[in-house]
Structure formats: structure tokens, C-alpha cells
Design a protein around this motif. Structure first.
Motif, PDB file in Angstrom:
ATOM      1  N   CYS A   6      -9.864  -1.478  -4.946  1.00  0.00           N
ATOM      2  CA  CYS A   6      -8.851  -0.596  -4.337  1.00  0.00           C
ATOM      3  C   CYS A   6      -9.503   0.181  -3.203  1.00  0.00           C
ATOM      4  N   HIS A  25       7.989  -5.299   4.175  1.00  0.00           N
ATOM      5  CA  HIS A  25       8.002  -3.894   3.780  1.00  0.00           C
ATOM      6  C   HIS A  25       7.670  -2.963   4.960  1.00  0.00           C
ATOM      7  N   GLU A  26       6.697  -3.381   5.785  1.00  0.00           N
ATOM      8  CA  GLU A  26       6.156  -2.451   6.789  1.00  0.00           C
ATOM      9  C   GLU A  26       6.722  -2.639   8.192  1.00  0.00           C
ATOM     10  N   PHE A  47      -3.895   6.003   2.929  1.00  0.00           N
ATOM     11  CA  PHE A  47      -3.362   4.744   2.379  1.00  0.00           C
ATOM     12  C   PHE A  47      -4.130   4.392   1.104  1.00  0.00           C
ATOM     13  N   THR A  48      -3.394   3.939   0.078  1.00  0.00           N
ATOM     14  CA  THR A  48      -4.032   3.396  -1.134  1.00  0.00           C
ATOM     15  C   THR A  48      -3.786   1.895  -1.126  1.00  0.00           C
ATOM     16  N   ASN A  63       3.937  -7.990   2.965  1.00  0.00           N
ATOM     17  CA  ASN A  63       3.670  -6.693   3.598  1.00  0.00           C
ATOM     18  C   ASN A  63       4.543  -6.505   4.842  1.00  0.00           C
ATOM     19  N   ARG A  71       0.848  -1.197   0.000  1.00  0.00           N
ATOM     20  CA  ARG A  71       0.000   0.000   0.000  1.00  0.00           C
ATOM     21  C   ARG A  71       0.880   1.242   0.000  1.00  0.00           C
ATOM     22  N   SER A  72       0.398   2.289  -0.629  1.00  0.00           N
ATOM     23  CA  SER A  72       1.146   3.554  -0.575  1.00  0.00           C
ATOM     24  C   SER A  72       0.634   4.350   0.626  1.00  0.00           C
ATOM     25  N   VAL A  73       1.527   5.132   1.214  1.00  0.00           N
ATOM     26  CA  VAL A  73       1.141   5.963   2.357  1.00  0.00           C
ATOM     27  C   VAL A  73       1.464   7.419   2.019  1.00  0.00           C
ATOM     28  N   THR A  74       0.445   8.258   2.017  1.00  0.00           N
ATOM     29  CA  THR A  74       0.627   9.691   1.786  1.00  0.00           C
ATOM     30  C   THR A  74       0.485  10.407   3.124  1.00  0.00           C
TER      31      THR A  74
END
Ligand SMILES: NC(=O)C1=CN([C@@H]2O[C@H](COP(=O)(O)OP(=O)(O)OC[C@H]3O[C@@H](n4cnc5c(N)ncnc54)[C@H](O)[C@@H]3O)[C@@H](O)[C@H]2O)C=CC1
Ligand SMILES: O=C(O)C1=NCCCC1
Length: 352
Positions: free
Chosen positions: A95, A296-297, A65-66, A293, A51-54
Motif C-alpha cells: 500500500c 472512476h477518475e 492518496f492511499t 481506474n 485509490r482514496s483521495v483525502t
């Protein structure tokens, strides 16, 4: 095409049941584990990028989160989907867009910290079919992941029916997730005692009052509001932690008997695994929802991860019967995709 259908929160809530959500989440966990083990005997096809985190501002307290996912060749077996050929194989492309604004609880009136919408696409054409309110789905599917983890990691070690084994459950953090975890545990298991702790004590008391008035719980336990997290966890068989704490809320020495204990660690401080002490992780057999995940996280995670919860469901791994097990939940887009599909399917059944 006339444009996407919108399913608002009211509609979604009409069809959310534990059976529907548990089944969909269990299927997502199995599919992800089959994909990461490259199990050709299982039919699933999963694509679940990170997931992307803005960061919305200068601090990490406001995040967007996307969460995209494709889950192919899986089945919905939920009760809500019965009658619509719910057992047919299906594929879902979805999504989720979800925000985490932890200051929302301080607003007057307070707003949920986590708010979500899920886009559902036509998996054959890529066109957008529907937009679904995803806040309740996020809440329920997170608790369902803990229910499924508890079923396989905790109850899986005993030779008795789940409905016969009484358990004591500690809930650390009595916000949205704490509440749904309390409800989920009492709806799915024979909870004889519920031990609640929250940093602001009134919130734990309010949850206790609310739970005592609920008439739809499968089991109505004795409910105790505790003065500390340590008091709450001491005699518990199952512990659910869901806060924004950056600091550990309990240590290994606070856990009475390590034999026959399972922890669902759901929340995330600055570091996703901050709310549970390192020595608890070190003394546990640790499972995650997704190893990819986790890599990555969970940077700096203090122990080796034994596997994915789906590995245990798929029977390619069995935890030690005497070990303390811990499910480090991060939340997966494939869970949202499968639950949103089950919700849509159930709503279509109601309408027809
Ligand atoms: N694993 C997953 O799939 C998901 C995880 N979450 C995580 O679950 C956690 C809880 O989320 P919600 O219940 O929606 O939030 P919430 O704002 O409704 O509740 C948070 C609770 O934690 C307590 N809290 C906050 N900071 C604390 C601290 N420093 N020490 C002790 N207690 C503290 C608050 O008093 C509150 O009762 C968050 O970390 C969130 O990111 C949320 C959704 C999905
Ligand atoms: O999986 C999710 O959805 C979330 N996980 C962590 C915090 C925000 C929502």
C-alpha cells in the motif's frame, strides 16, 4: 516479529536502474490488463481497488492518496534481482501513501510536490514486513510507464530495432517528472533532439544545463529550450506532458505530422486530462494504465479509450500503425507494489 524494516531513500536509490523499474512496471501493466480481460491463460491475480483521495484543507492543492494493491503470480525479471531466483513466481501485497502538495515548489527551500512511502506486507500472513521510501519509486515508475507505453505504442508500429530509430522528444513541464522523463527517454531510446518547455523559462534552462552535464545518459541529444509548448511539440515524435496545468498547453493544430506521433500525458490539473486539448484526444488512439481506474477518475473524458497499455503488450490489441497514440497515465498501485518488491529483492541480493 520484530517490526517492519525501514528502507530509506538512499538505499532505494542504490538499486534503481531502468531495467529493474521498466521490467517491474511492464509486469504490472500486463497483470492489470490480463485481469481486466479475464485472460485465464495468464497466471496473474490482481486486486487494485480505487485509490482514496483525502483533501488536506479547503482546496484540492493538498492531497493524500492511499493506493493499495495485491499482485499475485508474477515474475521479476530485472537485472537487480538476478541470482535471488528473481524469475520465480511471487505475490506482493502493498500500500502506497502518497501526498501531492503542489505549493511545495514555492517553499524556501523548495520541497518535492509528490512524496511517498510504501508499506510491504507478508502476502501469506498479512503482517507488515517493510516500509520503503516511495518518492523515488513514484518518480521512476511513472517515467518507466511512459517508456513502456512509448516502446509498445510508438516503436511497436515500425519494423526496426528501437536502438536504430532516432526520435525527437518534447518535454512539457520541467519539474520532477519532466526531468525524469527526459532522463528516461535518453536512457532507453536514441533521442537525437530534446525540446524542453516550462512555464517559468529558467526552470527549463536549468534542466537543459543539468542534462548537458550528465555523463550516464545512453544518448546525448541536442537540447533546445523552447519559448512555448507549441514550439516544443511541433516536430516531436514523442511528447511527454507533466504539469499541474488546468488548461491545455497545446492543440491538435500545433502537432506537425500526426503520423508517427506518440504522447505520454502524465500530469494532472484540477481535471487529470486538463493539460492536453480535447481535439488532441479526439484525433488520437488513447490508452490508459487501468480501465477500471479511468472509469472512476477520468470523469468527462472526451473520447473512447481504445484499451490498456497491457492489452498491447499482451498482444490482444494492436494500434493502427498510422494513428497518433496517447497514453493517459494515472499511476497505479500495482506498479508501486511490483517496483517496491523488485527494489527489496535487489537490496537483499546486495546484502547477502
Ligand atoms: N501519472 C502518474 O503516475 C503521476 C503523475 N504525476 C503528476 O505529474 C505532474 C507533475 O508532477 P511533478 O513533476 O512531481 O511536479 P513539479 O512541481 O515538480 O513540477 C510541475 C511542473 O509543472 C509546471 N506547472 C505547474 N502548473 C502549471 C501550469 N498551470 N501551466 C504550465 N506549467 C505548470 C511547473 O512550472 C513545474 O515545472 C503533476 O500533475 C502530478 O500530479 C506525478 C506522479 C505520478
Ligand atoms: O500514481 C501516483 O503515485 C500519483 N498519481 C497522481 C498524483 C499523485 C501521485
Amino acid at each position: 516479529m520484530s517490526g517492519p524494516i525501514y528502507y530509506g531513500a538512499e538505499l532505494v536509490r542504490r538499486v534503481l536502474t531502468w531495467q529493474l523499474v521498466n521490467d517491474a512496471v511492464e509486469e504490472a501493466l500486463k497483470a492489470v490488463a490480463a485481469q481486466s480481460r479475464n485472460a485465464p491463460q495468464l497466471p496473474y491475480v490482481v486486486s487494485q481497488p480505487m485509490r482514496s483521495v483525502t483533501i488536506a484543507g479547503t482546496e484540492r492543492s493538498q492531497l493524500l492518496f492511499t493506493m493499495p494493491a495485491y499482485v499475485g503470480n508474477y515474475r521479476l525479471t530485472a537485472a537487480g534481482a538476478a541470482g535471488d531466483a528473481g524469475n520465480a513466481t511471487r505475490s506482493t501485497l502493498a500500500c502506497k501513501l502518497v501526498t501531492s502538495f503542489r505549493g511545495n515548489q514555492e517553499l524556501q527551500p523548495p520541497l518535492p510536490s509528490i512524496a511517498a512511502n510504501i508499506l510491504l506486507f507478508n502476502a501469506g500472513t498479512g503482517e507488515i514486513d517493510a516500509i520503503m521510501s516511495g518518492t523515488d519509486i513514484t518518480t521512476w515508475r511513472t517515467a518507466a510507464a511512459s517508456v513502456v507505453a512509448t516502446k509498445y505504442l510508438y516503436f511497436g508500429r515500425f519494423n526496426a530495432a528501437i536502438s536504430e530509430l532516432p526520435i525527437k522528444v518534447a518535454i512539457i513541464g520541467c519539474g520532477t517528472q519532466g526531468e525524469i522523463h527526459a532522463v528516461a527517454m535518453c536512457s532507453n531510446f536514441k533521442v537525437e533532439q530534446l525540446l524542453l518547455y516550462n512555464r517559468t523559462a529558467t526552470r527549463a534552462q536549468q534542466l537543459a544545463d543539468k542534462l548537458r552535464k550528465m555523463t550516464n545518459l545512453q544518448h546525448t541529444p541536442e537540447i533546445i529550450v523552447c519559448n512555448s509548448a507549441r514550439d516544443a511539440v511541433r516536430d516531436a515524435n514523442v511528447i511527454c506532458v507533466a504539469t499541474f496545468s488546468r488548461e491545455p498547453l497545446f492543440n491538435a493544430c500545433d502537432l506537425g505530422s500526426k503520423r508517427g506521433l506518440h504522447i505520454n500525458a502524465v500530469g494532472a490539473g484540477e481535471v487529470a486530462f486538463g493539460e492536453v486539448a480535447t481535439d488532441v484526444y479526439q484525433q488520437s488512439e488513447v490508452f490508459v494504465d487501468s480501465l477500471a481506474n479511468a472509469e472512476h477518475e477520468l470523469k468527462g473524458f472526451p473520447v473512447c479509450i481504445a484499451g490498456e497499455v497491457g492489452n498491447v503488450i499482451n498482444k490482444d490489441y494492436k494500434p493502427e500503425p498510422t494513428s497518433m497514440t496517447l497514453f493517459q497515465s494515472m499511476g497505479m498501485a500495482s506498479e508501486d507494489a511490483c517496483v517496491a518488491e523488485a527494489v527489496r529483492s535487489a537490496l537483499l541480493t546486495i546484502d547477502s
